[in-house]
Design an enzyme around this catalytic site. Sequence first.
Site, PDB file in Angstrom:
ATOM      1  N   TRP A 126       8.881  -9.416  -4.708  1.00 41.98           N
ATOM      2  CA  TRP A 126       7.629  -9.009  -4.066  1.00 41.98           C
ATOM      3  C   TRP A 126       6.599 -10.115  -4.079  1.00 41.98           C
ATOM      4  O   TRP A 126       5.896 -10.338  -3.081  1.00 41.98           O
ATOM      5  CB  TRP A 126       7.090  -7.715  -4.674  1.00 41.98           C
ATOM      6  CG  TRP A 126       7.924  -6.542  -4.289  1.00 41.98           C
ATOM      7  CD1 TRP A 126       8.708  -5.787  -5.115  1.00 41.98           C
ATOM      8  CD2 TRP A 126       8.099  -5.989  -2.959  1.00 41.98           C
ATOM      9  NE1 TRP A 126       9.342  -4.806  -4.389  1.00 41.98           N
ATOM     10  CE2 TRP A 126       8.990  -4.906  -3.074  1.00 41.98           C
ATOM     11  CE3 TRP A 126       7.581  -6.317  -1.717  1.00 41.98           C
ATOM     12  CZ2 TRP A 126       9.380  -4.138  -1.968  1.00 41.98           C
ATOM     13  CZ3 TRP A 126       7.964  -5.558  -0.601  1.00 41.98           C
ATOM     14  CH2 TRP A 126       8.864  -4.482  -0.748  1.00 41.98           C
ATOM     15  N   ASP A 177      -1.103  -7.372  -7.040  1.00 42.55           N
ATOM     16  CA  ASP A 177      -0.309  -6.305  -6.421  1.00 42.55           C
ATOM     17  C   ASP A 177       0.218  -5.447  -7.564  1.00 42.55           C
ATOM     18  O   ASP A 177       1.043  -5.893  -8.355  1.00 42.55           O
ATOM     19  CB  ASP A 177       0.842  -6.938  -5.621  1.00 42.55           C
ATOM     20  CG  ASP A 177       1.815  -5.897  -5.062  1.00 42.55           C
ATOM     21  OD1 ASP A 177       1.600  -4.682  -5.267  1.00 42.55           O
ATOM     22  OD2 ASP A 177       2.804  -6.317  -4.422  1.00 42.55           O
ATOM     23  N   LYS A 234       4.638   4.901  -5.116  1.00 40.25           N
ATOM     24  CA  LYS A 234       5.407   4.719  -6.343  1.00 40.25           C
ATOM     25  C   LYS A 234       4.829   5.489  -7.523  1.00 40.25           C
ATOM     26  O   LYS A 234       5.558   5.840  -8.421  1.00 40.25           O
ATOM     27  CB  LYS A 234       5.554   3.243  -6.654  1.00 40.25           C
ATOM     28  CG  LYS A 234       6.455   2.629  -5.589  1.00 40.25           C
ATOM     29  CD  LYS A 234       6.712   1.181  -5.678  1.00 40.25           C
ATOM     30  CE  LYS A 234       7.535   0.772  -4.467  1.00 40.25           C
ATOM     31  NZ  LYS A 234       7.096  -0.480  -3.888  1.00 40.25           N
TER      32      LYS A 234
HETATM   33  C1  LIG Z   1       7.192  -1.406  -2.961  1.00 38.60           C
HETATM   34  C2  LIG Z   1       6.381  -2.622  -3.201  1.00 38.60           C
HETATM   35  C3  LIG Z   1       5.703  -3.267  -2.165  1.00 38.60           C
HETATM   36  C4  LIG Z   1       5.784  -2.817  -0.731  1.00 38.60           C
HETATM   37  O1  LIG Z   1       5.083  -1.654  -0.574  1.00 38.60           O
HETATM   38  P1  LIG Z   1       4.932  -0.923   0.859  1.00 38.60           P
HETATM   39  O2  LIG Z   1       3.874   0.073   0.551  1.00 38.60           O
HETATM   40  O3  LIG Z   1       6.249  -0.361   1.193  1.00 38.60           O
HETATM   41  O4  LIG Z   1       4.472  -1.954   1.842  1.00 38.60           O
HETATM   42  C5  LIG Z   1       4.922  -4.358  -2.486  1.00 38.60           C
HETATM   43  N1  LIG Z   1       4.830  -4.812  -3.753  1.00 38.60           N
HETATM   44  C6  LIG Z   1       5.479  -4.229  -4.774  1.00 38.60           C
HETATM   45  C7  LIG Z   1       5.329  -4.755  -6.150  1.00 38.60           C
HETATM   46  C8  LIG Z   1       6.277  -3.116  -4.525  1.00 38.60           C
HETATM   47  O5  LIG Z   1       6.930  -2.521  -5.549  1.00 38.60           O
END
Ligand SMILES: *Cc1c(COP(=O)(O)O)cnc(C)c1O
Length: 361
Positions: free
Chosen positions: A102, A172, A196
């Site tokens: 990511w 993030d 998540k």
């Molecule tokens: C799942 C994830 C993403 C992508 O998220 P979306 O909402 O599907 O764009 C980005 N960064 C991390 C750390 C993730 O686990």
Amino acid sequence: MSRAHNFCPGPCTLPLPVLNELQDEMVELNDTGMSVIEMSHRSSDYEAIHQSAIDRLRSLSAAPDEFEVLLLQGGATLQFAMVPQNLLTPGMRAGYVVGGAWGKKALNDAAKVGDAYLAWSPPGDGPATMPGAAAEVAIEAETSFVHVTSNETIEGSRMVDFSGYGVPLVADMSSDYLSRPIDWEHFDLVYGGSQKNLGPAGLAIVFVRSSLLEQSPETLPSYLRYDLHAKANSLANTPPVFSIWAMNKVLAWMEQEGGVAAMEARAGERSGMVYAAIDNSDGFYRNPVEPRFRSHTNIVFRLPSEDLEAEFLARADGEQLLNLKGHRSVGGIRASIYNAMPTPGVEALVELMGQFRKERG
Ligand SMILES: *Cc1c(COP(=O)(O)O)cnc(C)c1O
């Protein structure tokens, strides 16, 4: 009805009481004569939900007043672009800590927007790892911000120290959002997708320090500007009302369960149960992550062979322990254990790990 134990990395399992409430209120909200997904986003009934979600995000995360809370679309992925579009001022650079897949995606998108560089990556091909301290990160001159991924969802690793960066820090937090406290003094912007830990997909939740909003360039199209969303309280255009409604219920559930402190304690206990099963298996199960950076939400492990991994996954499926397959880029097994995973699901996984090892070890 039979609910499986869903270890999906995203979208994730949600609290059953929340799903039941959504069902109960689906056709008509309050006495409005319609459902929430049919009513005006300018109506007082919707606005109350909207504000309640924002207030709960603020109080659960203990975000200080100098942060704005934004509810945006495009998931975390759109933030890979919006962060540099808004914060990477001309003539400046952005440093990216890349501890996994990511972080790498975030860097790749930022490099399309402006001058973004790799500030840290794991040395060599060893176990997954993260920088232990800011001093290990190569921050260059003229850096607008450093971007980190607090928890790498695919590799199963997490950062533990966010102090001392000395430049604005952007994180993030998609896969450990509100499953651990946010130490606000270190951050200037944090973001994550909703699906998540916080609700269904369809949302990115962004906390941004108000002082950074002045930097949004006027040349940016309106949806991409943080300052316009902040000014409109995330109602500049039609928000994803279903996702916000559902998230608000998940946040209320989190409050009832004891808030972020309780979520953090649970994540530690439940990941600890799986790591103990790995560490006490005489090497039958292996976790390819440097121990101090082990994720508390995404636990990855390998078995002695890919055949045994396939067999383990089939057994798990048979016992309604679902979505345990590791990401296709790394293989193996991954148990994603977010806030709403019931502890009996984790106990069932640990039980299966013990059984399987007895039979095949
Ligand atoms: C799942 C994830 C993403 C992508 O998220 P979306 O909402 O599907 O764009 C980005 N960064 C991390 C750390 C993730 O686990």
